[in-house]
Scaffold this motif. Structure first.
Motif, PDB file in Angstrom:
ATOM      1  N   ASN A  37       0.852  -1.204  -0.024  1.00 17.53           N
ATOM      2  CA  ASN A  37       0.066   0.041   0.129  1.00 17.53           C
ATOM      3  C   ASN A  37       0.777   1.253  -0.123  1.00 17.53           C
ATOM      4  O   ASN A  37       0.439   2.371   0.513  1.00 17.53           O
ATOM      5  CB  ASN A  37      -0.910  -0.090   1.100  1.00 17.53           C
ATOM      6  N   THR A  38       2.135   1.147  -0.538  1.00 21.23           N
ATOM      7  CA  THR A  38       2.992   2.547  -0.628  1.00 21.23           C
ATOM      8  C   THR A  38       3.148   2.570  -2.200  1.00 21.23           C
ATOM      9  O   THR A  38       3.224   1.779  -2.847  1.00 21.23           O
ATOM     10  CB  THR A  38       4.268   2.130   0.109  1.00 21.23           C
ATOM     11  N   ALA A  39       3.470   3.951  -2.465  1.00 28.11           N
ATOM     12  CA  ALA A  39       3.761   4.239  -3.983  1.00 28.11           C
ATOM     13  C   ALA A  39       4.846   5.454  -3.708  1.00 28.11           C
ATOM     14  O   ALA A  39       4.774   6.492  -2.795  1.00 28.11           O
ATOM     15  CB  ALA A  39       2.531   5.271  -4.550  1.00 28.11           C
ATOM     16  N   ALA A  40       6.020   5.213  -4.364  1.00 29.19           N
ATOM     17  CA  ALA A  40       7.050   6.097  -4.278  1.00 29.19           C
ATOM     18  C   ALA A  40       7.138   6.910  -5.706  1.00 29.19           C
ATOM     19  O   ALA A  40       7.243   6.176  -6.716  1.00 29.19           O
ATOM     20  CB  ALA A  40       8.323   5.321  -4.088  1.00 29.19           C
ATOM     21  N   LEU A  41       6.718   7.946  -5.421  1.00 25.89           N
ATOM     22  CA  LEU A  41       6.883   9.286  -6.642  1.00 25.89           C
ATOM     23  C   LEU A  41       8.532   9.493  -6.627  1.00 25.89           C
ATOM     24  O   LEU A  41       9.007  10.321  -5.841  1.00 25.89           O
ATOM     25  CB  LEU A  41       6.262  10.223  -6.458  1.00 25.89           C
ATOM     26  N   THR A  42       9.143   9.043  -7.672  1.00 22.86           N
ATOM     27  CA  THR A  42      10.544   9.617  -7.718  1.00 22.86           C
ATOM     28  C   THR A  42      10.845  10.691  -8.981  1.00 22.86           C
ATOM     29  O   THR A  42      10.033  10.439  -9.877  1.00 22.86           O
ATOM     30  CB  THR A  42      11.412   8.306  -8.159  1.00 22.86           C
ATOM     31  N   PHE A  43      11.673  11.442  -8.948  1.00 21.93           N
ATOM     32  CA  PHE A  43      12.004  12.215  -9.951  1.00 21.93           C
ATOM     33  C   PHE A  43      13.609  12.492 -10.269  1.00 21.93           C
ATOM     34  O   PHE A  43      14.249  12.810  -9.535  1.00 21.93           O
ATOM     35  CB  PHE A  43      11.475  13.714  -9.092  1.00 21.93           C
ATOM     36  N   TYR A  48      16.371  21.178 -10.316  1.00 29.67           N
ATOM     37  CA  TYR A  48      15.966  22.279 -11.225  1.00 29.67           C
ATOM     38  C   TYR A  48      15.082  23.170 -10.660  1.00 29.67           C
ATOM     39  O   TYR A  48      14.663  23.010  -9.471  1.00 29.67           O
ATOM     40  CB  TYR A  48      15.249  21.450 -12.881  1.00 29.67           C
ATOM     41  N   LEU A  49      15.089  24.241 -11.422  1.00 29.43           N
ATOM     42  CA  LEU A  49      13.946  25.200 -10.815  1.00 29.43           C
ATOM     43  C   LEU A  49      12.616  24.993 -10.201  1.00 29.43           C
ATOM     44  O   LEU A  49      12.207  25.475  -9.226  1.00 29.43           O
ATOM     45  CB  LEU A  49      14.131  26.480 -11.545  1.00 29.43           C
ATOM     46  N   TYR A  50      11.972  23.733 -10.702  1.00 29.73           N
ATOM     47  CA  TYR A  50      10.811  23.255 -10.522  1.00 29.73           C
ATOM     48  C   TYR A  50      10.793  22.285  -9.194  1.00 29.73           C
ATOM     49  O   TYR A  50       9.794  22.045  -8.595  1.00 29.73           O
ATOM     50  CB  TYR A  50      10.159  22.692 -11.359  1.00 29.73           C
ATOM     51  N   MET A  51      12.015  22.207  -8.685  1.00 29.56           N
ATOM     52  CA  MET A  51      12.169  21.129  -7.569  1.00 29.56           C
ATOM     53  C   MET A  51      11.301  21.874  -6.359  1.00 29.56           C
ATOM     54  O   MET A  51      10.859  21.027  -5.642  1.00 29.56           O
ATOM     55  CB  MET A  51      13.699  20.843  -7.110  1.00 29.56           C
ATOM     56  N   TYR A  52      11.581  23.085  -6.062  1.00 31.87           N
ATOM     57  CA  TYR A  52      10.627  23.801  -4.875  1.00 31.87           C
ATOM     58  C   TYR A  52       9.186  23.583  -5.012  1.00 31.87           C
ATOM     59  O   TYR A  52       8.592  23.186  -3.944  1.00 31.87           O
ATOM     60  CB  TYR A  52      11.045  25.233  -5.037  1.00 31.87           C
ATOM     61  N   ASP A  53       8.582  23.803  -6.224  1.00 25.10           N
ATOM     62  CA  ASP A  53       7.330  23.240  -6.571  1.00 25.10           C
ATOM     63  C   ASP A  53       7.051  21.852  -6.098  1.00 25.10           C
ATOM     64  O   ASP A  53       5.832  21.915  -5.744  1.00 25.10           O
ATOM     65  CB  ASP A  53       6.833  23.635  -7.952  1.00 25.10           C
ATOM     66  N   ALA A 167       5.148  12.731 -23.452  1.00 21.71           N
ATOM     67  CA  ALA A 167       3.680  12.302 -23.343  1.00 21.71           C
ATOM     68  C   ALA A 167       2.997  13.700 -22.845  1.00 21.71           C
ATOM     69  O   ALA A 167       3.201  14.372 -21.945  1.00 21.71           O
ATOM     70  CB  ALA A 167       3.467  11.370 -22.400  1.00 21.71           C
ATOM     71  N   SER A 168       1.682  13.941 -23.653  1.00 18.29           N
ATOM     72  CA  SER A 168       0.927  15.171 -23.149  1.00 18.29           C
ATOM     73  C   SER A 168       0.469  14.826 -21.640  1.00 18.29           C
ATOM     74  O   SER A 168       0.358  13.614 -20.957  1.00 18.29           O
ATOM     75  CB  SER A 168      -0.479  15.048 -24.142  1.00 18.29           C
ATOM     76  N   VAL A 169      -0.257  15.917 -20.926  1.00  5.98           N
ATOM     77  CA  VAL A 169      -0.579  15.778 -19.645  1.00  5.98           C
ATOM     78  C   VAL A 169      -1.824  14.760 -19.774  1.00  5.98           C
ATOM     79  O   VAL A 169      -1.867  13.945 -18.695  1.00  5.98           O
ATOM     80  CB  VAL A 169      -1.201  17.329 -19.112  1.00  5.98           C
ATOM     81  N   VAL A 194      11.687  18.349 -14.630  1.00  6.94           N
ATOM     82  CA  VAL A 194      12.370  19.525 -15.633  1.00  6.94           C
ATOM     83  C   VAL A 194      11.166  19.781 -16.425  1.00  6.94           C
ATOM     84  O   VAL A 194      11.442  20.563 -17.380  1.00  6.94           O
ATOM     85  CB  VAL A 194      13.525  18.870 -16.322  1.00  6.94           C
ATOM     86  N   HIS A 195      10.009  19.263 -16.263  1.00  6.43           N
ATOM     87  CA  HIS A 195       8.936  19.635 -16.954  1.00  6.43           C
ATOM     88  C   HIS A 195       7.892  20.436 -16.576  1.00  6.43           C
ATOM     89  O   HIS A 195       7.198  19.710 -15.557  1.00  6.43           O
ATOM     90  CB  HIS A 195       8.231  18.339 -17.924  1.00  6.43           C
ATOM     91  N   ALA A 196       7.404  21.613 -16.613  1.00  4.82           N
ATOM     92  CA  ALA A 196       6.715  22.416 -16.098  1.00  4.82           C
ATOM     93  C   ALA A 196       5.065  21.711 -16.078  1.00  4.82           C
ATOM     94  O   ALA A 196       4.485  21.763 -15.036  1.00  4.82           O
ATOM     95  CB  ALA A 196       6.611  23.784 -16.753  1.00  4.82           C
ATOM     96  N   SER A 197       4.687  21.127 -17.111  1.00  3.11           N
ATOM     97  CA  SER A 197       3.301  20.510 -17.312  1.00  3.11           C
ATOM     98  C   SER A 197       3.261  19.600 -16.221  1.00  3.11           C
ATOM     99  O   SER A 197       2.247  19.174 -15.792  1.00  3.11           O
ATOM    100  CB  SER A 197       3.001  20.403 -18.752  1.00  3.11           C
ATOM    101  N   SER A 198       4.245  18.429 -16.186  1.00  3.27           N
ATOM    102  CA  SER A 198       4.326  17.544 -15.429  1.00  3.27           C
ATOM    103  C   SER A 198       4.188  17.866 -14.160  1.00  3.27           C
ATOM    104  O   SER A 198       3.329  17.206 -13.085  1.00  3.27           O
ATOM    105  CB  SER A 198       5.489  16.674 -15.889  1.00  3.27           C
ATOM    106  N   VAL A 199       4.934  19.165 -13.637  1.00  2.00           N
ATOM    107  CA  VAL A 199       5.061  19.295 -12.321  1.00  2.00           C
ATOM    108  C   VAL A 199       3.628  19.973 -11.659  1.00  2.00           C
ATOM    109  O   VAL A 199       3.033  19.618 -10.602  1.00  2.00           O
ATOM    110  CB  VAL A 199       6.134  20.171 -11.948  1.00  2.00           C
ATOM    111  N   PHE A 200       3.149  20.727 -12.599  1.00  2.00           N
ATOM    112  CA  PHE A 200       1.914  21.758 -12.097  1.00  2.00           C
ATOM    113  C   PHE A 200       0.535  20.984 -12.640  1.00  2.00           C
ATOM    114  O   PHE A 200      -0.307  21.585 -11.792  1.00  2.00           O
ATOM    115  CB  PHE A 200       2.233  23.258 -12.775  1.00  2.00           C
TER     116      PHE A 200
END
Length: 244
Positions: A37-43, A48-53, A167-169, A194-200
């Protein structure tokens, strides 16, 4: 083991040939989480500048992530990003120095690619990573031997958001929706910071979808029930050696 590793690392730093290892266990290859029941989101590919976000989005959802950092991270901005991720409870790991295909390199070159990032992370945070993700997911027995002698595990993934493939959002969200509906026991997800659309756009949806499916979003180490670092100490003061 510790003494041998120190010798190997020292040789790599001064540019001398690193000897082939004595017979040791090859590094474990991690392709999935083991804690139910765990999921690990890795990046990958930061800092990169989106790391804060990414960090703020995760924190708002009471979730944690794992960052596989790459390249020269000694600039003032990158040092701040690395410290920020570490101080906010995310896991840091190596994605090597120059993002080269490790399966095409010599023994000495592989160690050089690994050591530079490990040293930088330890200098900046005081923590020595226990995990390494090979660029492109490519590795061979020489890479596994090199990681083994360094006490590391090699990390791949069992779910790809396909953001690095353009891949598209909509496509990324569809993939997260499909895996949430399938509901495997665990998920080890590959994303990039590093991809804005993926992050936001994709990340908030992925978090909501996985949590609604009953997953706890944790670090890689937590989803494996293992330590994130081989050692943790005090960070080092910045010196002239902090350069690419």
């Amino acid at each position: 083991m510790f003494i041998s590793t120190v010798i190997v690392l020292g040789l790599a730093v001064v540019g001398l040939a690193v000897p082939q290892p004595e017979k040791r266990a090859r590094a474990q290859v991690v392709t999935r989480c083991t804690v139910p029941n765990t999921a690990a989101l890795t990046f990958d590919d930061g800092p990169y500048l989106y790391m804060y976000d990414v960090s703020k989005i995760l924190k708002a959802a009471n979730a944690k992530g794992t960052f596989f950092f790459i390249g020269c991270i000694y600039s003032e901005d990158n040092v701040k990003r690395v410290k920020y991720a570490y101080d906010n409870g995310h896991q840091l790991a190596s994605h090597t120095w120059a993002h080269k295909d490790l399966s095409t390199l010599t023994w000495d070159q592989i160690h050089d690619e690994m050591w530079r990032v490990e040293q930088a992370l330890q200098r900046i945070t005081g923590a020595y990573p226990a995990f390494m993700r090979p660029p492109y997911g490519n590795y061979n027995n020489l890479v596994l031997d090199a990681s083994g002698i360094r006490g590391q595990s090699v990390v791949i993934w069992d779910f790809d958001s396909e953001d690095s493939r353009g891949a598209s959002v909509a496509r990324q969200k569809s993939l997260y929706n499909e895996i949430a509906n399938r509901r495997p026991s665990t998920i080890l997800a590959l994303n990039h910071e590093v991809h804005a659309s993926s992050v936001f756009e994709t990340l908030p949806y992925a978090i909501q979808r996985l949590q609604s499916a009953g997953y706890k979003l944790v670090t890689l180490a937590e989803c494996l029930g293992k330590p994130a670092y081989q050692s943790v100490g005090a960070p080092s003061p910045r010196t002239a050696d902090w350069k690419c």
